[in-house]
Scaffold this motif. Structure first.
Motif, PDB file in Angstrom:
ATOM      1  N   GLY A  82       0.833  -1.186   0.000  1.00  0.00           N
ATOM      2  CA  GLY A  82       0.000   0.000   0.000  1.00  0.00           C
ATOM      3  C   GLY A  82       0.873   1.243   0.000  1.00  0.00           C
ATOM      4  N   LEU A  83       0.288   2.374   0.336  1.00  0.00           N
ATOM      5  CA  LEU A  83       1.038   3.623   0.465  1.00  0.00           C
ATOM      6  C   LEU A  83       1.763   3.607   1.803  1.00  0.00           C
ATOM      7  CD1 LEU A  83      -1.758   6.091  -0.713  1.00  0.00           C
ATOM      8  CD2 LEU A  83       0.091   5.119  -2.082  1.00  0.00           C
ATOM      9  N   ASN A 109      -1.095  -9.505   5.160  1.00  0.00           N
ATOM     10  CA  ASN A 109      -0.891  -9.170   3.762  1.00  0.00           C
ATOM     11  C   ASN A 109      -2.242  -8.736   3.182  1.00  0.00           C
ATOM     12  OD1 ASN A 109      -0.730  -9.412   0.864  1.00  0.00           O
ATOM     13  ND2 ASN A 109       1.102 -10.666   1.102  1.00  0.00           N
ATOM     14  N   HIS A 110      -2.318  -7.504   2.743  1.00  0.00           N
ATOM     15  CA  HIS A 110      -3.563  -6.920   2.240  1.00  0.00           C
ATOM     16  C   HIS A 110      -4.154  -7.732   1.079  1.00  0.00           C
ATOM     17  CE1 HIS A 110      -6.268  -3.573   1.129  1.00  0.00           C
ATOM     18  NE2 HIS A 110      -5.914  -3.791  -0.115  1.00  0.00           N
ATOM     19  N   ARG A 347       7.933  -6.480  -2.552  1.00  0.00           N
ATOM     20  CA  ARG A 347       7.144  -7.703  -2.516  1.00  0.00           C
ATOM     21  C   ARG A 347       7.184  -8.365  -1.146  1.00  0.00           C
ATOM     22  NH1 ARG A 347       7.834 -12.521  -6.976  1.00  0.00           N
ATOM     23  NH2 ARG A 347       6.451 -14.054  -6.011  1.00  0.00           N
ATOM     24  N   LEU A 348       5.996  -8.674  -0.641  1.00  0.00           N
ATOM     25  CA  LEU A 348       5.908  -9.500   0.556  1.00  0.00           C
ATOM     26  C   LEU A 348       6.053 -10.949   0.135  1.00  0.00           C
ATOM     27  CD1 LEU A 348       4.059  -6.866   1.296  1.00  0.00           C
ATOM     28  CD2 LEU A 348       3.276  -8.317   3.155  1.00  0.00           C
ATOM     29  N   PRO A 349       6.788 -11.747   0.883  1.00  0.00           N
ATOM     30  CA  PRO A 349       6.931 -13.157   0.518  1.00  0.00           C
ATOM     31  C   PRO A 349       5.585 -13.845   0.404  1.00  0.00           C
ATOM     32  CG  PRO A 349       8.506 -12.577   2.218  1.00  0.00           C
ATOM     33  CD  PRO A 349       7.595 -11.401   2.053  1.00  0.00           C
ATOM     34  N   ALA A 354       5.611 -11.870   6.156  1.00  0.00           N
ATOM     35  CA  ALA A 354       5.783 -10.980   7.215  1.00  0.00           C
ATOM     36  C   ALA A 354       5.695 -11.724   8.498  1.00  0.00           C
ATOM     37  CB  ALA A 354       4.675 -10.010   7.131  1.00  0.00           C
ATOM     38  N   LEU A 355       5.103 -12.868   8.476  1.00  0.00           N
ATOM     39  CA  LEU A 355       4.884 -13.632   9.702  1.00  0.00           C
ATOM     40  C   LEU A 355       6.161 -14.350  10.118  1.00  0.00           C
ATOM     41  CD1 LEU A 355       1.485 -15.005   8.587  1.00  0.00           C
ATOM     42  CD2 LEU A 355       1.914 -13.090  10.067  1.00  0.00           C
TER      43      LEU A 355
END
Length: 364
Positions: A82-83, A109-110, A347-349, A354-355
Protein backbone atom coordinates in the motif's frame (compact mmCIF):
# COMPACT_ATOMS: atom_id res chain seq x y z
CA UNK A 1 -11.95 -15.56 18.98
CA UNK A 2 -12.65 -11.82 18.68
CA UNK A 3 -10.27 -10.00 16.33
CA UNK A 4 -9.98 -6.25 15.82
CA UNK A 5 -8.94 -5.41 12.24
CA UNK A 6 -7.38 -2.12 11.09
CA UNK A 7 -7.05 -1.15 7.40
CA UNK A 8 -5.22 1.97 6.13
CA UNK A 9 -3.44 0.79 2.98
CA UNK A 10 -4.72 3.49 0.62
CA UNK A 11 -7.63 5.93 0.91
CA UNK A 12 -10.12 4.05 3.11
CA UNK A 13 -9.80 4.22 6.89
CA UNK A 14 -11.55 1.17 8.32
CA UNK A 15 -11.87 -0.83 11.53
CA UNK A 16 -13.89 -3.98 12.21
CA UNK A 17 -14.52 -6.65 14.80
CA UNK A 18 -14.85 -10.27 13.66
CA UNK A 19 -15.76 -13.09 16.00
CA UNK A 20 -15.48 -16.73 14.93
CA UNK A 21 -15.70 -15.92 11.23
CA UNK A 22 -18.61 -13.46 11.48
CA UNK A 23 -18.53 -9.68 11.40
CA UNK A 24 -19.66 -8.15 14.68
CA UNK A 25 -19.38 -4.52 13.60
CA UNK A 26 -17.42 -2.39 11.14
CA UNK A 27 -16.83 1.31 10.47
CA UNK A 28 -15.26 3.06 7.50
CA UNK A 29 -14.38 6.59 6.40
CA UNK A 30 -13.70 7.24 2.74
CA UNK A 31 -11.41 9.95 1.38
CA UNK A 32 -12.91 9.88 -2.12
CA UNK A 33 -14.06 13.50 -2.13
CA UNK A 34 -10.66 14.75 -0.97
CA UNK A 35 -8.71 12.95 -3.69
CA UNK A 36 -11.28 13.60 -6.42
CA UNK A 37 -10.06 17.21 -6.46
CA UNK A 38 -6.69 15.94 -7.72
CA UNK A 39 -7.92 13.16 -10.02
CA UNK A 40 -6.28 10.43 -7.93
CA UNK A 41 -4.97 9.52 -4.50
CA UNK A 42 -2.41 11.94 -3.02
CA UNK A 43 -0.28 9.86 -0.59
CA UNK A 44 0.48 12.61 1.91
CA UNK A 45 -3.15 13.66 2.13
CA UNK A 46 -4.17 10.03 2.57
CA UNK A 47 -1.81 9.65 5.55
CA UNK A 48 -3.13 12.81 7.20
CA UNK A 49 -6.75 11.71 6.73
CA UNK A 50 -6.03 8.29 8.28
CA UNK A 51 -4.45 10.04 11.27
CA UNK A 52 -7.50 12.29 11.56
CA UNK A 53 -10.07 9.49 11.34
CA UNK A 54 -8.58 6.52 13.21
CA UNK A 55 -9.18 7.51 16.81
CA UNK A 56 -12.76 8.63 16.22
CA UNK A 57 -13.57 5.51 14.20
CA UNK A 58 -12.16 3.27 16.92
CA UNK A 59 -14.37 4.97 19.52
CA UNK A 60 -17.39 4.63 17.24
CA UNK A 61 -16.68 0.93 16.62
CA UNK A 62 -16.53 0.19 20.32
CA UNK A 63 -19.65 2.24 20.98
CA UNK A 64 -21.65 0.42 18.29
CA UNK A 65 -20.49 -3.02 19.39
CA UNK A 66 -20.83 -2.29 23.11
CA UNK A 67 -17.41 -3.90 23.56
CA UNK A 68 -14.08 -2.77 24.94
CA UNK A 69 -10.48 -3.52 24.10
CA UNK A 70 -10.40 -5.96 27.00
CA UNK A 71 -12.78 -8.24 25.08
CA UNK A 72 -10.50 -8.36 22.02
CA UNK A 73 -8.38 -11.50 21.72
CA UNK A 74 -6.07 -10.40 18.89
CA UNK A 75 -5.38 -7.24 16.86
CA UNK A 76 -4.79 -7.48 13.11
CA UNK A 77 -3.48 -4.68 10.90
CA UNK A 78 -2.59 -4.36 7.23
CA UNK A 79 1.16 -4.52 6.83
CA UNK A 80 1.21 -4.01 3.07
CA UNK A 81 1.31 -3.54 0.21
CA UNK A 82 0.00 0.00 0.00
CA UNK A 83 1.04 3.62 0.47
CA UNK A 84 3.86 3.65 3.00
CA UNK A 85 2.71 6.67 4.98
CA UNK A 86 -0.84 5.36 5.15
CA UNK A 87 0.33 1.92 6.27
CA UNK A 88 2.52 3.44 8.99
CA UNK A 89 -0.43 5.31 10.50
CA UNK A 90 -2.45 2.10 10.84
CA UNK A 91 0.50 0.08 12.08
CA UNK A 92 1.37 2.66 14.74
CA UNK A 93 -2.23 2.70 15.97
CA UNK A 94 -2.37 -1.10 16.12
CA UNK A 95 0.97 -1.33 17.92
CA UNK A 96 -0.15 1.24 20.46
CA UNK A 97 -3.30 -0.74 21.23
CA UNK A 98 -1.38 -4.02 21.45
CA UNK A 99 1.22 -2.53 23.76
CA UNK A 100 -1.31 -0.78 25.99
CA UNK A 101 -3.56 -3.83 26.40
CA UNK A 102 -0.89 -6.55 26.06
CA UNK A 103 -2.75 -8.13 23.14
CA UNK A 104 -1.35 -10.42 20.42
CA UNK A 105 -0.67 -8.63 17.14
CA UNK A 106 -0.87 -10.04 13.59
CA UNK A 107 0.33 -8.11 10.54
CA UNK A 108 -1.70 -9.08 7.47
CA UNK A 109 -0.89 -9.17 3.76
CA UNK A 110 -3.56 -6.92 2.24
CA UNK A 111 -3.78 -8.96 -0.98
CA UNK A 112 -4.23 -12.26 0.79
CA UNK A 113 -6.90 -10.73 3.01
CA UNK A 114 -8.91 -9.77 -0.08
CA UNK A 115 -8.86 -13.36 -1.33
CA UNK A 116 -9.61 -14.99 2.00
CA UNK A 117 -12.50 -12.60 2.70
CA UNK A 118 -14.82 -14.76 0.63
CA UNK A 119 -14.71 -17.19 3.57
CA UNK A 120 -16.82 -14.73 5.55
CA UNK A 121 -19.79 -15.56 3.32
CA UNK A 122 -19.22 -19.13 2.12
CA UNK A 123 -17.08 -22.10 3.14
CA UNK A 124 -13.58 -22.38 1.73
CA UNK A 125 -12.48 -25.81 0.51
CA UNK A 126 -8.79 -25.91 -0.27
CA UNK A 127 -7.01 -25.79 -2.61
CA UNK A 128 -8.48 -22.79 -4.40
CA UNK A 129 -7.36 -20.84 -7.43
CA UNK A 130 -7.57 -17.15 -6.56
CA UNK A 131 -7.65 -14.07 -8.77
CA UNK A 132 -6.88 -10.79 -7.00
CA UNK A 133 -7.82 -7.94 -9.32
CA UNK A 134 -7.74 -4.36 -8.04
CA UNK A 135 -6.53 -0.88 -8.83
CA UNK A 136 -2.98 -1.72 -7.82
CA UNK A 137 -2.65 -5.47 -8.40
CA UNK A 138 -3.62 -8.27 -10.74
CA UNK A 139 -2.40 -11.58 -9.29
CA UNK A 140 -3.23 -15.27 -9.64
CA UNK A 141 -2.65 -17.45 -6.57
CA UNK A 142 -2.92 -21.08 -5.65
CA UNK A 143 -4.36 -21.11 -2.13
CA UNK A 144 -3.71 -24.25 -0.07
CA UNK A 145 -4.41 -22.74 3.36
CA UNK A 146 -4.83 -19.31 4.99
CA UNK A 147 -1.07 -19.17 5.44
CA UNK A 148 -0.10 -20.93 2.19
CA UNK A 149 -0.73 -18.79 -0.88
CA UNK A 150 1.59 -19.25 -3.87
CA UNK A 151 1.83 -16.54 -6.51
CA UNK A 152 1.44 -17.95 -10.03
CA UNK A 153 1.07 -14.82 -12.13
CA UNK A 154 1.15 -11.06 -11.75
CA UNK A 155 0.88 -7.89 -13.79
CA UNK A 156 4.04 -6.67 -15.48
CA UNK A 157 2.85 -3.06 -15.68
CA UNK A 158 -0.53 -1.53 -14.86
CA UNK A 159 -3.06 -3.53 -12.90
CA UNK A 160 -6.47 -4.14 -14.43
CA UNK A 161 -8.12 -1.54 -12.20
CA UNK A 162 -5.47 1.02 -13.05
CA UNK A 163 -5.99 0.34 -16.75
CA UNK A 164 -9.71 0.98 -16.29
CA UNK A 165 -9.13 4.18 -14.33
CA UNK A 166 -6.70 5.47 -16.97
CA UNK A 167 -9.11 4.72 -19.80
CA UNK A 168 -11.82 6.59 -17.91
CA UNK A 169 -9.41 9.49 -17.49
CA UNK A 170 -8.69 9.47 -21.24
CA UNK A 171 -12.43 9.83 -21.80
CA UNK A 172 -12.57 12.76 -19.41
CA UNK A 173 -14.65 10.96 -16.80
CA UNK A 174 -14.31 12.11 -13.18
CA UNK A 175 -12.45 10.20 -10.44
CA UNK A 176 -12.95 7.39 -9.51
CA UNK A 177 -13.25 6.49 -13.17
CA UNK A 178 -13.46 2.71 -12.93
CA UNK A 179 -16.82 2.82 -11.16
CA UNK A 180 -18.33 5.13 -13.79
CA UNK A 181 -16.85 3.00 -16.55
CA UNK A 182 -18.76 0.01 -15.20
CA UNK A 183 -22.03 1.97 -15.02
CA UNK A 184 -21.69 3.14 -18.61
CA UNK A 185 -20.64 -0.30 -19.81
CA UNK A 186 -23.80 -1.83 -18.36
CA UNK A 187 -25.81 0.35 -20.75
CA UNK A 188 -23.73 -0.50 -23.81
CA UNK A 189 -23.37 -3.33 -26.31
CA UNK A 190 -19.75 -4.57 -26.42
CA UNK A 191 -17.92 -5.14 -29.69
CA UNK A 192 -15.67 -8.17 -29.01
CA UNK A 193 -13.33 -7.14 -31.84
CA UNK A 194 -12.82 -3.48 -30.95
CA UNK A 195 -9.95 -3.91 -28.47
CA UNK A 196 -7.27 -6.62 -28.12
CA UNK A 197 -6.89 -9.15 -25.30
CA UNK A 198 -3.43 -8.00 -24.19
CA UNK A 199 -0.50 -10.32 -23.53
CA UNK A 200 -2.53 -13.46 -24.11
CA UNK A 201 -0.29 -14.77 -26.90
CA UNK A 202 2.26 -15.90 -24.30
CA UNK A 203 2.01 -19.10 -22.27
CA UNK A 204 2.71 -17.36 -18.97
CA UNK A 205 0.14 -16.47 -16.33
CA UNK A 206 1.41 -12.90 -16.10
CA UNK A 207 -0.63 -9.90 -17.24
CA UNK A 208 0.20 -6.74 -19.17
CA UNK A 209 -2.45 -4.13 -19.86
CA UNK A 210 -0.22 -1.49 -21.48
CA UNK A 211 -1.09 -2.73 -24.97
CA UNK A 212 -4.80 -2.40 -24.26
CA UNK A 213 -4.34 1.17 -23.05
CA UNK A 214 -2.37 2.04 -26.18
CA UNK A 215 -5.05 0.54 -28.41
CA UNK A 216 -7.73 2.48 -26.55
CA UNK A 217 -5.82 5.75 -26.80
CA UNK A 218 -5.32 5.21 -30.54
CA UNK A 219 -9.05 4.59 -30.96
CA UNK A 220 -10.03 7.67 -28.99
CA UNK A 221 -7.67 9.88 -30.99
CA UNK A 222 -9.40 8.64 -34.13
CA UNK A 223 -12.79 9.34 -32.53
CA UNK A 224 -12.31 12.59 -30.57
CA UNK A 225 -16.06 13.05 -30.21
CA UNK A 226 -16.04 10.32 -27.55
CA UNK A 227 -13.78 12.43 -25.35
CA UNK A 228 -16.14 15.37 -25.72
CA UNK A 229 -18.99 13.09 -24.65
CA UNK A 230 -16.95 12.01 -21.65
CA UNK A 231 -16.59 15.64 -20.60
CA UNK A 232 -20.35 16.08 -20.87
CA UNK A 233 -20.82 13.10 -18.58
CA UNK A 234 -18.39 14.71 -16.16
CA UNK A 235 -20.54 17.84 -16.08
CA UNK A 236 -24.06 16.42 -16.40
CA UNK A 237 -23.84 12.84 -15.07
CA UNK A 238 -24.16 9.41 -16.65
CA UNK A 239 -27.61 10.21 -18.09
CA UNK A 240 -25.80 12.42 -20.61
CA UNK A 241 -23.89 9.46 -22.06
CA UNK A 242 -24.68 8.52 -25.65
CA UNK A 243 -25.09 4.90 -26.83
CA UNK A 244 -21.78 5.12 -28.70
CA UNK A 245 -19.90 6.09 -25.52
CA UNK A 246 -21.56 3.28 -23.57
CA UNK A 247 -20.68 0.79 -26.34
CA UNK A 248 -16.99 1.77 -26.22
CA UNK A 249 -16.93 1.44 -22.43
CA UNK A 250 -18.58 -1.98 -22.69
CA UNK A 251 -16.07 -3.09 -25.31
CA UNK A 252 -13.12 -2.00 -23.18
CA UNK A 253 -14.45 -3.75 -20.09
CA UNK A 254 -15.11 -6.91 -22.10
CA UNK A 255 -11.47 -6.93 -23.21
CA UNK A 256 -10.31 -6.64 -19.59
CA UNK A 257 -12.72 -9.29 -18.33
CA UNK A 258 -11.93 -11.82 -21.06
CA UNK A 259 -8.20 -11.33 -20.55
CA UNK A 260 -8.59 -12.15 -16.87
CA UNK A 261 -10.75 -15.16 -17.69
CA UNK A 262 -8.34 -16.52 -20.30
CA UNK A 263 -5.39 -16.41 -17.89
CA UNK A 264 -7.41 -18.04 -15.12
CA UNK A 265 -8.51 -20.82 -17.46
CA UNK A 266 -4.88 -21.37 -18.42
CA UNK A 267 -3.96 -21.65 -14.73
CA UNK A 268 -6.77 -24.13 -14.09
CA UNK A 269 -5.52 -26.33 -16.92
CA UNK A 270 -2.03 -26.70 -15.46
CA UNK A 271 -1.46 -30.29 -14.29
CA UNK A 272 -0.48 -29.14 -10.80
CA UNK A 273 -3.81 -27.33 -10.42
CA UNK A 274 -6.11 -30.17 -11.44
CA UNK A 275 -6.99 -30.70 -7.77
CA UNK A 276 -8.31 -27.14 -7.35
CA UNK A 277 -11.81 -27.27 -5.90
CA UNK A 278 -13.08 -23.81 -6.77
CA UNK A 279 -12.31 -20.32 -8.11
CA UNK A 280 -12.11 -17.27 -5.84
CA UNK A 281 -12.13 -13.75 -7.27
CA UNK A 282 -11.52 -10.70 -5.07
CA UNK A 283 -10.40 -7.08 -5.08
CA UNK A 284 -12.07 -3.87 -6.17
CA UNK A 285 -12.40 -4.89 -9.83
CA UNK A 286 -14.16 -8.08 -8.73
CA UNK A 287 -17.17 -5.82 -8.18
CA UNK A 288 -17.23 -5.01 -11.90
CA UNK A 289 -20.26 -6.39 -13.71
CA UNK A 290 -18.45 -7.78 -16.75
CA UNK A 291 -15.63 -9.28 -14.69
CA UNK A 292 -18.14 -11.13 -12.52
CA UNK A 293 -19.99 -12.35 -15.61
CA UNK A 294 -16.79 -13.55 -17.29
CA UNK A 295 -15.72 -15.43 -14.17
CA UNK A 296 -19.14 -17.05 -13.94
CA UNK A 297 -18.85 -18.21 -17.56
CA UNK A 298 -15.44 -19.70 -16.74
CA UNK A 299 -16.85 -21.47 -13.70
CA UNK A 300 -19.71 -22.91 -15.76
CA UNK A 301 -17.28 -24.04 -18.46
CA UNK A 302 -14.85 -25.75 -16.08
CA UNK A 303 -17.35 -27.05 -13.55
CA UNK A 304 -15.55 -25.28 -10.70
CA UNK A 305 -17.70 -23.39 -8.18
CA UNK A 306 -17.18 -19.62 -8.27
CA UNK A 307 -16.63 -17.82 -4.95
CA UNK A 308 -17.38 -14.13 -5.30
CA UNK A 309 -17.50 -11.83 -2.27
CA UNK A 310 -20.26 -9.27 -1.94
CA UNK A 311 -19.37 -5.90 -3.40
CA UNK A 312 -18.64 -4.43 0.05
CA UNK A 313 -15.95 -7.04 0.63
CA UNK A 314 -14.42 -6.38 -2.80
CA UNK A 315 -13.31 -2.88 -1.87
CA UNK A 316 -10.79 -2.11 0.87
CA UNK A 317 -12.27 -2.86 4.28
CA UNK A 318 -11.23 -3.93 7.77
CA UNK A 319 -13.55 -6.94 7.95
CA UNK A 320 -11.24 -8.92 5.67
CA UNK A 321 -8.22 -7.86 7.75
CA UNK A 322 -9.84 -8.97 11.00
CA UNK A 323 -11.01 -12.25 9.48
CA UNK A 324 -7.58 -13.04 8.03
CA UNK A 325 -5.84 -12.01 11.24
CA UNK A 326 -8.03 -14.40 13.20
CA UNK A 327 -7.33 -17.26 10.78
CA UNK A 328 -3.59 -16.70 11.11
CA UNK A 329 -3.72 -16.31 14.90
CA UNK A 330 -5.59 -19.60 15.13
CA UNK A 331 -2.72 -21.20 13.22
CA UNK A 332 -0.20 -19.81 15.70
CA UNK A 333 1.10 -16.79 13.82
CA UNK A 334 1.88 -13.46 15.45
CA UNK A 335 4.18 -10.45 15.42
CA UNK A 336 6.21 -8.45 17.81
CA UNK A 337 6.10 -4.67 17.79
CA UNK A 338 9.19 -4.15 15.59
CA UNK A 339 7.58 -5.35 12.32
CA UNK A 340 7.89 -2.92 9.41
CA UNK A 341 5.27 -1.85 6.89
CA UNK A 342 5.79 -2.88 3.26
CA UNK A 343 4.81 -0.36 0.56
CA UNK A 344 3.60 -1.20 -2.91
CA UNK A 345 6.53 -2.12 -5.11
CA UNK A 346 8.27 -4.11 -2.38
CA UNK A 347 7.14 -7.70 -2.52
CA UNK A 348 5.91 -9.50 0.56
CA UNK A 349 6.93 -13.16 0.52
CA UNK A 350 4.24 -15.49 -0.77
CA UNK A 351 4.02 -17.40 2.51
CA UNK A 352 2.53 -14.30 4.24
CA UNK A 353 6.05 -13.67 5.08
CA UNK A 354 5.78 -10.98 7.22
CA UNK A 355 4.88 -13.63 9.70
CA UNK A 356 7.86 -14.60 11.80
CA UNK A 357 7.94 -17.30 14.44
CA UNK A 358 4.70 -17.29 16.44
CA UNK A 359 4.63 -14.74 19.24
CA UNK A 360 1.87 -14.96 21.84
CA UNK A 361 1.85 -11.33 23.03
CA UNK A 362 2.12 -7.94 21.42
CA UNK A 363 4.96 -6.87 23.70
CA UNK A 364 7.16 -9.85 22.82
Amino acid sequence: MLCLGIETSCDETALALVRDGRCVESVLATQMDVHALFGGVVPELASREHYRFLGALYDELMRRSALSLDAVDVIAVTRGPGLLGALLVGAAFAKGLALAANKPLVAVNHLHAHLLAVGLEQPLHYPLLGLLVSGGHTHIYRIDAPDALRLLGRTLDDAAGEACDKFAKMLGLPYPGGVLLDRLAQRGTPDPHLFPRPYTHTETLDFSFSGLKTAALTYLRAHPGLMEEGKRVREAGTDAASPSLCDVCASYMLAVAETLSLKMERALNLPENRDVTSIAVAGGVAANTQVRAAMQRLADKTGKPLLLPSRFLCTDNAVMVAYTGALLAERGWGHGLPFSSVPRGQRLPDDLGALRAPMPKGDA
